[in-house]
Design a protein around this motif. Structure first.
Motif, PDB file in Angstrom:
ATOM      1  N   HIS A  77       0.829  -1.216   0.000  1.00  0.00           N
ATOM      2  CA  HIS A  77       0.000   0.000   0.000  1.00  0.00           C
ATOM      3  C   HIS A  77       0.858   1.258   0.000  1.00  0.00           C
ATOM      4  O   HIS A  77       0.423   2.314  -0.485  1.00  0.00           O
ATOM      5  CB  HIS A  77      -0.949  -0.004   1.198  1.00  0.00           C
ATOM      6  N   TRP A  80       1.606   2.054  -3.695  1.00  0.00           N
ATOM      7  CA  TRP A  80       0.472   2.657  -4.387  1.00  0.00           C
ATOM      8  C   TRP A  80       0.200   4.071  -3.871  1.00  0.00           C
ATOM      9  O   TRP A  80      -0.203   4.949  -4.642  1.00  0.00           O
ATOM     10  CB  TRP A  80      -0.769   1.774  -4.229  1.00  0.00           C
ATOM     11  N   LYS A  84       0.286   7.463  -6.121  1.00  0.00           N
ATOM     12  CA  LYS A  84      -0.802   8.447  -6.057  1.00  0.00           C
ATOM     13  C   LYS A  84      -0.262   9.847  -5.754  1.00  0.00           C
ATOM     14  O   LYS A  84      -0.651  10.835  -6.400  1.00  0.00           O
ATOM     15  CB  LYS A  84      -1.803   8.025  -4.986  1.00  0.00           C
TER      16      LYS A  84
END
Length: 306
Positions: A77, A80, A84
């Protein structure tokens, strides 16, 4: 019928005959750059690609693990989140920088072509990025920054530009926009100088306004230059690192942990070089794909100039 001298080859594209003796000095000039490219770019790239398939922490030899690093990446995570955050930075930086640089280049082209003006506009780009980041970090500091002191003097609340998760990335993006604006504007300005003045004169005779000439002449004829500018700025924006490292170190709460900083953190803070190499390989493929799509969509190899 004349017979050419054996040391002279058929004429090349320029019309001048090629001589066999030209090969030696040509290789001599190219060889140092070729060796440097192989040692400092090609070999590290191949080595990094290999390490992406290994578990490696410097203290032990690399151990081949296949696609484990890439499987780990899919469920990471933090990766990601870094993508982002990087995408948010790229959108803000490219949007503001490209539009502002285009307007600045058009103003220079229409109003003044002074070398002094160009030099002043380029000055921020000549300053090291770390120094620019430090100066803006001090200027925007919540306690002693001159910007917050001015806000306090005006009766407004102080702003934690680098301390608020919602403001940190836009602040970093605008700092880098300020540094690279002059360079981008000069690239576009060079493209504007390639447009024949007769095109604008003919449009003015036909009664076209400045706005019509901008959208119907300037922008279409600038397409190859704008394509180059977009590719350079997008790739450069994905490589943002030093400003983040100097100002926020990825904080607050991972709000500025861009992909380059995440790769650095995994490699040199957590010594997970194999996983960092896999992240680098994925980023390389992503940038190649983005550059290819940009060049195809903008038709960079074509021009409307006849």
């Amino acid at each position: 019928m004349s017979i050419p001298h054996p040391s002279v080859r058929p004429a090349g594209p320029t019309g001048r005959p090629r001589r066999r003796g030209d090969l030696v000095p040509a290789v001599a000039f190219v060889l140092p750059a070729g060796i440097g490219f192989a040692l400092f770019y090609l070999w590290p790239a191949i080595r990094g690609l290999y390490l992406g398939f290994t578990s490696y922490n410097v203290f032990t030899p690399p151990r081949f693990v296949g696609l484990d690093n890439y499987k780990r990446l899919l469920g990471d995570h933090l990766f990601w989140n870094a993508m982002k955050v990087t995408a948010e930075y790229v959108v803000i930086n490219i949007g503001v920088q490209t539009v502002t640089a285009l307007l600045l280049a058009v103003l220079m082209h229409r109003l003044t072509r002074s070398l002094v003006v160009r030099g002043v506009i380029l000055l921020p780009f000549l300053v090291a990025n770390v120094i620019v980041a430090l100066v803006w970090f001090w200027m925007l500091d919540f306690q002693i920054g001159v910007v917050n002191q001015v806000l306090d003097w005006l009766g407004l609340e102080r702003v934690a530009f680098f301390g608020e998760p919602d403001l940190a990335i836009p602040t970093i993006a605008l700092v880098n926009t300020w540094r690279h604006l002059g360079y981008t504007a000069l690239l576009i300005f060079a493209g504007l100088q390639m447009i024949p003045p007769a095109v604008y004169e003919a449009a003015a005779i036909d009664g076209a306004s400045e706005r019509q000439m901008f959208f119907r002449i300037t922008l279409p004829l600038l397409r190859p230059v704008m394509a180059l500018v977009l590719v350079l700025t997008v790739i450069g924006s994905f490589q943002i690192f030093d400003t983040v490292a100097v100002t926020t170190s990825g904080g607050p709460i991972n709000a500025t942990r861009v992909i380059y900083y995440y790769i650095f953190d995994m490699a040199f803070n957590r010594f997970s070089f194999g996983y960092a190499a896999a992240l680098s390989s994925v980023l390389f493929v992503l940038l190649v794909g983005i550059a290819y799509i940009q060049l195809r969509l903008t038709r960079a190899g074509e021009t409307d100039l006849a």
